[in-house]
Every structure is written in structure tokens, then in C-alpha cells.
Design a protein around this motif. Structure first.
Motif, mmCIF file in Angstrom:
data_model
loop_
_atom_site.group_PDB
_atom_site.id
_atom_site.type_symbol
_atom_site.label_atom_id
_atom_site.label_comp_id
_atom_site.label_asym_id
_atom_site.label_seq_id
_atom_site.Cartn_x
_atom_site.Cartn_y
_atom_site.Cartn_z
ATOM 1 N N THR A 3 81.053 113.936 25.145
ATOM 2 C CA THR A 3 81.693 114.309 26.396
ATOM 3 C C THR A 3 82.790 115.232 26.252
ATOM 4 O O THR A 3 83.598 115.270 26.780
ATOM 5 C CB THR A 3 82.244 112.973 26.862
ATOM 6 O OG1 THR A 3 83.119 112.438 25.955
ATOM 7 C CG2 THR A 3 81.166 112.013 27.414
ATOM 8 N N SER A 4 82.752 115.981 25.015
ATOM 9 C CA SER A 4 83.671 117.044 24.691
ATOM 10 C C SER A 4 83.280 118.222 24.500
ATOM 11 O O SER A 4 83.712 119.442 24.118
ATOM 12 C CB SER A 4 84.484 116.734 23.327
ATOM 13 O OG SER A 4 83.357 116.547 22.423
ATOM 14 N N ASP A 5 82.125 118.491 25.138
ATOM 15 C CA ASP A 5 81.352 119.886 25.243
ATOM 16 C C ASP A 5 82.171 120.789 26.072
ATOM 17 O O ASP A 5 82.168 120.585 27.252
ATOM 18 C CB ASP A 5 79.953 119.837 25.420
ATOM 19 C CG ASP A 5 79.256 121.295 25.472
ATOM 20 O OD1 ASP A 5 79.692 122.365 25.020
ATOM 21 O OD2 ASP A 5 77.894 121.247 25.745
ATOM 22 N N PRO A 6 82.508 121.966 25.562
ATOM 23 C CA PRO A 6 83.339 122.844 26.707
ATOM 24 C C PRO A 6 82.437 123.592 27.605
ATOM 25 O O PRO A 6 82.978 124.000 28.516
ATOM 26 C CB PRO A 6 84.088 124.107 25.703
ATOM 27 C CG PRO A 6 83.792 123.520 24.241
ATOM 28 C CD PRO A 6 82.716 122.468 24.424
ATOM 29 N N ASN A 7 81.147 123.591 27.556
ATOM 30 C CA ASN A 7 80.314 124.022 28.384
ATOM 31 C C ASN A 7 80.252 123.132 29.734
ATOM 32 O O ASN A 7 79.737 123.529 30.777
ATOM 33 C CB ASN A 7 78.899 124.321 27.921
ATOM 34 C CG ASN A 7 78.661 125.192 26.686
ATOM 35 O OD1 ASN A 7 79.348 126.345 26.924
ATOM 36 N ND2 ASN A 7 77.983 124.787 25.830
ATOM 37 N N ALA A 58 84.412 114.979 36.884
ATOM 38 C CA ALA A 58 85.474 114.458 35.888
ATOM 39 C C ALA A 58 86.857 115.186 35.622
ATOM 40 O O ALA A 58 86.711 116.453 35.771
ATOM 41 C CB ALA A 58 84.763 113.850 34.592
ATOM 42 N N ILE A 59 87.833 114.612 35.254
ATOM 43 C CA ILE A 59 89.001 115.282 34.837
ATOM 44 C C ILE A 59 88.748 115.256 33.064
ATOM 45 O O ILE A 59 88.715 114.220 32.580
ATOM 46 C CB ILE A 59 90.362 114.649 35.125
ATOM 47 C CG1 ILE A 59 90.472 114.842 36.699
ATOM 48 C CG2 ILE A 59 91.414 115.361 34.395
ATOM 49 C CD1 ILE A 59 91.655 114.089 37.289
ATOM 50 N N SER A 60 88.938 116.351 32.642
ATOM 51 C CA SER A 60 88.820 116.445 31.218
ATOM 52 C C SER A 60 90.211 116.200 30.515
ATOM 53 O O SER A 60 91.239 116.914 30.875
ATOM 54 C CB SER A 60 88.436 117.960 30.551
ATOM 55 O OG SER A 60 88.423 118.103 29.441
ATOM 56 N N LEU A 61 90.217 115.113 29.597
ATOM 57 C CA LEU A 61 91.549 114.645 29.116
ATOM 58 C C LEU A 61 91.671 115.019 27.620
ATOM 59 O O LEU A 61 91.071 114.441 26.811
ATOM 60 C CB LEU A 61 91.871 113.479 29.376
ATOM 61 C CG LEU A 61 92.952 112.590 28.646
ATOM 62 C CD1 LEU A 61 94.261 113.119 29.011
ATOM 63 C CD2 LEU A 61 92.928 110.963 29.038
ATOM 64 N N ASN A 62 92.349 116.240 27.352
ATOM 65 C CA ASN A 62 92.609 116.259 25.798
ATOM 66 C C ASN A 62 91.176 116.465 24.985
ATOM 67 O O ASN A 62 90.961 116.328 24.051
ATOM 68 C CB ASN A 62 93.219 115.397 24.830
ATOM 69 C CG ASN A 62 94.641 115.067 25.494
ATOM 70 O OD1 ASN A 62 95.526 115.892 25.979
ATOM 71 N ND2 ASN A 62 95.446 113.967 25.375
ATOM 72 N N GLY A 63 90.339 117.250 25.996
ATOM 73 C CA GLY A 63 89.160 117.745 25.369
ATOM 74 C C GLY A 63 88.045 116.727 25.493
ATOM 75 O O GLY A 63 86.911 116.961 25.452
ATOM 76 N N GLN A 64 88.115 115.546 26.156
ATOM 77 C CA GLN A 64 87.308 114.293 26.291
ATOM 78 C C GLN A 64 87.352 113.927 27.776
ATOM 79 O O GLN A 64 87.822 114.411 28.535
ATOM 80 C CB GLN A 64 87.783 113.069 25.251
ATOM 81 C CG GLN A 64 87.977 113.413 23.855
ATOM 82 C CD GLN A 64 86.627 113.752 23.329
ATOM 83 O OE1 GLN A 64 85.769 112.978 23.726
ATOM 84 N NE2 GLN A 64 86.518 114.448 22.155
ATOM 85 N N LEU A 65 86.329 112.987 27.843
ATOM 86 C CA LEU A 65 86.103 112.711 29.300
ATOM 87 C C LEU A 65 87.241 111.593 29.631
ATOM 88 O O LEU A 65 87.494 110.743 29.148
ATOM 89 C CB LEU A 65 84.935 111.772 29.330
ATOM 90 C CG LEU A 65 84.481 111.173 30.851
ATOM 91 C CD1 LEU A 65 84.138 112.421 31.700
ATOM 92 C CD2 LEU A 65 83.426 110.492 30.582
ATOM 93 N N GLY A 110 91.255 119.581 32.227
ATOM 94 C CA GLY A 110 90.617 120.375 33.030
ATOM 95 C C GLY A 110 89.489 119.911 33.745
ATOM 96 O O GLY A 110 89.300 118.731 33.874
ATOM 97 N N LEU A 111 88.773 120.802 34.465
ATOM 98 C CA LEU A 111 87.772 120.130 35.519
ATOM 99 C C LEU A 111 86.309 120.253 34.718
ATOM 100 O O LEU A 111 86.150 121.457 34.227
ATOM 101 C CB LEU A 111 87.794 121.177 36.806
ATOM 102 C CG LEU A 111 86.490 121.124 37.562
ATOM 103 C CD1 LEU A 111 86.188 119.748 38.350
ATOM 104 C CD2 LEU A 111 86.515 122.131 38.909
ATOM 105 N N MET A 112 85.613 119.106 35.013
ATOM 106 C CA MET A 112 84.495 119.042 34.272
ATOM 107 C C MET A 112 83.247 118.314 35.079
ATOM 108 O O MET A 112 83.748 117.527 35.889
ATOM 109 C CB MET A 112 84.524 118.485 32.934
ATOM 110 C CG MET A 112 84.737 116.873 32.913
ATOM 111 S SD MET A 112 84.980 116.188 31.319
ATOM 112 C CE MET A 112 83.377 116.425 30.665
ATOM 113 N N LEU A 113 82.079 118.755 34.858
ATOM 114 C CA LEU A 113 80.945 118.047 35.479
ATOM 115 C C LEU A 113 80.089 117.311 34.263
ATOM 116 O O LEU A 113 79.592 118.218 33.529
ATOM 117 C CB LEU A 113 80.149 119.041 36.253
ATOM 118 C CG LEU A 113 80.330 119.121 37.756
ATOM 119 C CD1 LEU A 113 79.765 117.920 38.259
ATOM 120 C CD2 LEU A 113 81.600 119.583 37.992
#
Length: 235
Positions: free
Chosen positions: A114-118, A168-175, A208-211
Motif C-alpha cells: 500500500t506504499s506504491d507511489p504509482n 484513500a488518503i495516503s498517510l506518510n506514504g502508507q494507506l 496524498g490522494l490515492m486509489l
């Protein structure tokens, strides 16, 4: 007699030229207070307090005034108390950063973590946003500790293979906090879904914003547009 008058005229002209030279060179910059003989070459005016680092200055090119009195900080406003004493104060309910997606971004298949920048959606800061966003990591860094609201949203326009996606909201690079608004199994255009998170955030935390694709057995590729994230400082 004529010689005396000529000498007097020459002396007066010399005095005028010297005064003109002194006024244009010696008085082009003004320094008041501590260290009166030292002034930043970029400033026309400096008023320096006895406390180190506390100075009010005026830039000679832009004319911008800078006030450093120990209360300054990112996103603050300059205001006064009941006695007229001015200082920098933190504002309340101020949206300090907004980022918007440009074009369509394809979230790749599951990478096993859950930490993939992509999985993070690239955003472009809107004009007037304060500093803090890293376009490489696609994360916003909190500049000053306080209570914030992080609001994210996106529209998913289709997928290939598999099913299952979480906004999701990325929190410190994680989910971090997430929502599962829909199961994507075919191409189409879906509404914009959004979530928000409020709380106390320390300086240096990143969001960050993540899917997030959570289907590990079948590769899934999500097309997303209309992504956004806003950061509002509550107090």
C-alpha cells in the motif's frame, strides 16, 4: 577679483557634486537599530532589534516588506492586538493548499503493498497555494503542527480486469483513511467520490490522494480523472 570669483564658483560646484555623490551612494540604504553599519545588499531599509534575527526590511527591487519578529510562519496573517501591537498570527479555517488532477491517470495493477507511489494521483497546485507539495512523491507535507481537514476526491472512468478499488488518503506514504465507494468491473463514467479526515497533524507528516487496488489475483488498471485534494487549517 575675477580669479577669486572663479575659484569660489569652482569650490561651490565641487561641494554640490560631492553632496550629490554622497546622497546617491551613502544614503541609498538606511539601517536603524542594532548593527547600524551592516545592511543586506538587497534591502533599501532595515530596522533591526537587539534580539538576533528580528528585523523589518524593505527589498530594493520588489518593494516587499518583510517583518521577522519571532512570530512569523507559513500561512499566518499580520494583525494587531487591542493596544496596536502587531504580530503574525495563525488564521482559522484557511484552505492553505489545493491540488487538482490534469488529464487522465491510470493506476497500475496491484504491486503487493500500500506504499506504491504509482497508486497516488498526481496533482497540480492551484495558484495561491502555499508550499509543501512534492510532485515526485505526489505527497503534501504539513508545514506547521495544528488541526487540519484533508479532503480528497476522484472520479473513476473505467477499469480493465478484476474488481475492487478504494479511494484513500495516503498517510506518510502508507494507506490511511479510505472508502470503498464502488466495485469497478467495466468501463464507464462514475460520479466523483470524496472523503475527508480531520485531526491534529504534526509538522512533517505527509498526505496524498490515492486509489488502492486490493485485487491481488487479477491485474487491474483504473483510469481516473477529476482528482483533487485540499488542505484546510482549522486552528
Amino acid at each position: 577679483m575675477k580669479t577669486t570669483q572663479l575659484i569660489q564658483k569652482t569650490i561651490r560646484a565641487g561641494i554640490f557634486a560631492m553632496a550629490l555623490f554622497c546622497s546617491s551612494s551613502l544614503f541609498a540604504q538606511v539601517k536603524i537599530g542594532s548593527n547600524p553599519t551592516l545592511i543586506n545588499a538587497a534591502n533599501n531599509l532595515e530596522v533591526e532589534a537587539s534580539t538576533s534575527g528580528r528585523v523589518t526590511s524593505v527589498d530594493k527591487v520588489t518593494g516587499q516588506m518583510t517583518v521577522k519578529d519571532g512570530t512569523e510562519g507559513s500561512g499566518k496573517i499580520f494583525t494587531s492586538d487591542a493596544n496596536g501591537g502587531a504580530s503574525w498570527q495563525t488564521t482559522t479555517n484557511q484552505t492553505i493548499w489545493i491540488g487538482e488532477q490534469v488529464g487522465v491517470y491510470q493506476v497500475p495493477g496491484w504491486a503487493g503493498n500500500t506504499s506504491d507511489p504509482n497508486d497516488r494521483i498526481p496533482l497540480v497546485p492551484r495558484a495561491g497555494s502555499l508550499v509543501g507539495y512534492d510532485a515526485t512523491t505526489k505527497l503534501y507535507t504539513i508545514q506547521q503542527a495544528g488541526y487540519y481537514r484533508i479532503h480528497v476526491g476522484a472520479r473513476m472512468t473505467g477499469t480493465t480486469g478484476g474488481s475492487g478499488a478504494r479511494l484513500a488518503i495516503s498517510l506518510n506514504g502508507q494507506l490511511g483513511p479510505f472508502a470503498e465507494p464502488q466495485t469497478l468491473v467495466y468501463a464507464g463514467s462514475f460520479p466523483i467520490y470524496g472523503i475527508f479526515w480531520e485531526g491534529y497533524f504534526a509538522a512533517g507528516e505527509v498526505y496524498g490522494l490515492m486509489l488502492w487496488n486490493f485485487t491481488a489475483t487479477t491485474p487491474q488498471y483504473i483510469n481516473v480523472d477529476k482528482g483533487f485534494m485540499s488542505v484546510t487549517k482549522l486552528f
